[in-house]
Design an enzyme around this catalytic site. Structure first.
Site, PDB file in Angstrom:
ATOM      1  N   ARG A  43       0.663  -1.623  -0.418  1.00  0.00           N
ATOM      2  CA  ARG A  43       0.412   0.216  -0.226  1.00  0.00           C
ATOM      3  C   ARG A  43       1.017   1.579  -0.005  1.00  0.00           C
ATOM      4  NH1 ARG A  43      -3.009  -3.053   3.722  1.00  0.00           N
ATOM      5  NH2 ARG A  43      -5.091  -3.856   3.679  1.00  0.00           N
ATOM      6  N   GLY A  99       9.381  -7.918   8.185  1.00  0.00           N
ATOM      7  CA  GLY A  99      11.367  -8.171   9.002  1.00  0.00           C
ATOM      8  C   GLY A  99      11.838  -7.228   9.840  1.00  0.00           C
ATOM      9  N   ASP A 140       6.343  -3.058  10.673  1.00  0.00           N
ATOM     10  CA  ASP A 140       5.243  -2.790  10.163  1.00  0.00           C
ATOM     11  C   ASP A 140       3.845  -2.430  12.150  1.00  0.00           C
ATOM     12  OD1 ASP A 140       5.284  -5.686  10.449  1.00  0.00           O
ATOM     13  OD2 ASP A 140       4.364  -5.756   8.671  1.00  0.00           O
ATOM     14  N   GLY A 168       0.597 -11.889   9.036  1.00  0.00           N
ATOM     15  CA  GLY A 168       1.034 -12.426   9.902  1.00  0.00           C
ATOM     16  C   GLY A 168       0.967 -12.044  10.244  1.00  0.00           C
ATOM     17  N   HIS A 192       5.946 -13.578  17.332  1.00  0.00           N
ATOM     18  CA  HIS A 192       6.793 -14.777  17.263  1.00  0.00           C
ATOM     19  C   HIS A 192       7.387 -15.735  19.208  1.00  0.00           C
ATOM     20  CE1 HIS A 192       6.855 -14.546  13.154  1.00  0.00           C
ATOM     21  NE2 HIS A 192       7.033 -13.771  13.145  1.00  0.00           N
ATOM     22  N   CYS A 202       5.454 -22.134  11.628  1.00  0.00           N
ATOM     23  CA  CYS A 202       5.645 -20.510  11.681  1.00  0.00           C
ATOM     24  C   CYS A 202       6.065 -20.697  10.271  1.00  0.00           C
ATOM     25  CB  CYS A 202       5.817 -19.987  12.400  1.00  0.00           C
ATOM     26  SG  CYS A 202       5.735 -18.026  12.790  1.00  0.00           S
ATOM     27  N   CYS A 204       8.049 -18.505  10.032  1.00  0.00           N
ATOM     28  CA  CYS A 204       9.783 -17.821  10.952  1.00  0.00           C
ATOM     29  C   CYS A 204      10.828 -19.006  10.450  1.00  0.00           C
ATOM     30  CB  CYS A 204       9.378 -17.589  12.082  1.00  0.00           C
ATOM     31  SG  CYS A 204       9.023 -18.649  13.438  1.00  0.00           S
ATOM     32  N   GLU A 211       1.991 -16.278  15.710  1.00  0.00           N
ATOM     33  CA  GLU A 211       1.289 -15.798  14.683  1.00  0.00           C
ATOM     34  C   GLU A 211       0.766 -17.037  13.816  1.00  0.00           C
ATOM     35  OE1 GLU A 211       3.612 -13.232  12.046  1.00  0.00           O
ATOM     36  OE2 GLU A 211       3.771 -15.191  10.584  1.00  0.00           O
TER      37      GLU A 211
END
Ligand code: ADP
Ligand code: BMX
Ligand code: MG
Ligand code: CA
Ligand code: ZN
Length: 343
Positions: A43, A99, A140, A168, A192, A202, A204, A211
């Site tokens: 976005r 991230g 984020d 996530g 996490h 997961c 990850c 998550e």
């Protein structure tokens, strides 16, 4: 009359140009370009200083590096052009991304499978080179916390955490009015937090993370399994659905009284609630802000779990659902707006 609104056309002929330029400047809205990169969506938005999203653009986040970088630059370029006609003066670009991010360098250090090819990526240089503007980058979930602090339920709250559910689960921690990034920019990866020794895999690479139980992707995974086993069918539906299955199907089935769907949502809520209690017992914030598409579904079960399983002093922690439409985007904008208005 000092109470009369400023009129662009009312001016002395000799100095008309300089006055009208000044007034144009006054009427221009100080704004930020905000970018949010998630596991599903990319976005871009023009956000003005009051936190209003003036215009928003959404595309699927490309799966590979090159098309993703190109799309970010293209969407920003379009927004920059629209900002001129909307009379928004863009002061800088704020980027929110999944991230681990080093915000001092504007670099994404690493990411999970939710965003592939997104490791050691310098976002600041290409964006600032393209638009000759300052660029800020952060995770984020951290951005969502910044948005709550500036525009949302976190206003004036010294210690709070936010948990944002999308593809996530993102997290952000405000401690003594500031974000916590940790020693290697891996703090506040609240998705996490592990609530079981095994549990579902997961993205990850680990198992049993909240998550993996409660994210949009986790619920979609469960919904797909149920559909394959012909367990998703509701009232009057006898066969498997052939449309793409999402978390929304599971939620719908639960609303219609499908016991299996209710059980899946209960497990997801419990995992999230236990994870949040772990946060309360680590940081003892006064407020937890839930956001994202699933927040309102999780609010009551999380409150209930805190009341029954948290240590006594943590039971008074307030839990609310965010009233912001796009916390991560607004937080990306706030990095720009806060800097620009600093004296
Ligand atoms: P991201 O930031 O991860 O790209 P978004 O915040 O845009 O994601 O949310 C997208 C995720 O939310 C997807 O996993 C999608 O399946 C899920 N989702 C979207 N709409 C709904 C809905 N109405 N109910 C439940 N889940 C939804
Ligand atoms: C993942 C992880 C987090 C992010 C969270 C929410 C990556 C790419 N993402 O846990 O950094 O905050 O997802 O992201 O490592 P979203 O896609 O749900 O918005
Ligand atoms: Mg997101
Ligand atoms: Ca975070
Ligand atoms: Zn994990």
């Amino acid at each position: 009359d000092l109470n009369k609104p400023l009129q662009k056309t009312f001016c002395f002929p000799l100095v008309k140009d300089s006055i009208s330029q000044d007034i144009d400047h006054i009427l221009e809205k100080q704004s930020a370009l905000a970018v949010d990169l998630g596991g599903t969506n990319l976005r871009v938005a023009i956000v003005c200083s009051q936190g209003i999203v003036v215009k928003k653009y959404t595309q699927p986040n490309p799966k590979t590096f090159e098309p993703r970088m190109q799309l970010i630059l293209k969407m920003c370029e379009n927004a920059m052009q629209d900002a001129v006609s909307l009379n928004c003066r863009i002061l800088g670009v704020g980027v929110s991304t999944g991230g681990r991010v080093n915000p001092e360098e504007g670099v994404v250090l690493d990411s999970t499978k939710l965003i592939r090819e997104w490791t050691s990526v310098d976002l600041r240089t290409p964006i600032s080179d393209a638009f000759h503007l300052p660029v800020w980058v952060d995770n984020d979930g951290n951005c969502a916390a910044l948005a709550e602090r500036k525009f949302g339920h976190g206003k004036g709250v010294e210690n709070f955490v936010t948990v944002i559910t999308g593809t996530g689960i993102g997290g952000g921690i405000i401690q003594h009015n500031e974000l916590i990034h940790g020693s290697t920019f891996c703090g506040a990866e609240l998705g996490h937090i592990m609530v079981s020794l095994d549990g579902p895999e997961c993205s990850c690479g680990s198992q049993g993370c909240i998550e993996a139980y409660a994210s949009g992707l986790a619920l979609q995974r469960e919904a797909k399994k149920m559909n394959d086993d012909e367990l998703l069918k509701g009232e009057g539906l006898t066969t498997k659905l052939s449309e793409p299955i999402t978390a929304a199907h599971l939620i719908n089935a639960a609303r219609l009284g499908n016991a299996k769907a209710v059980a899946v949502l209960n497990k997801a809520s419990t995992a999230l609630g236990v994870g949040i209690i772990n946060i309360l017992h680590t940081l003892n914030p006064s407020l937890v802000i839930l956001s994202g598409v699933l927040a309102s579904i999780y609010e009551e079960p999380v409150k209930h779990l805190i009341a029954s399983r948290a240590l006594l002093p943590a039971q008074s922690t307030k839990v609310v659902t965010s009233d912001l439409e796009e916390p991560a985007l607004l937080g990306a904008a706030s990095m720009v707006l806060d800097y620009a208005t600093r004296r």
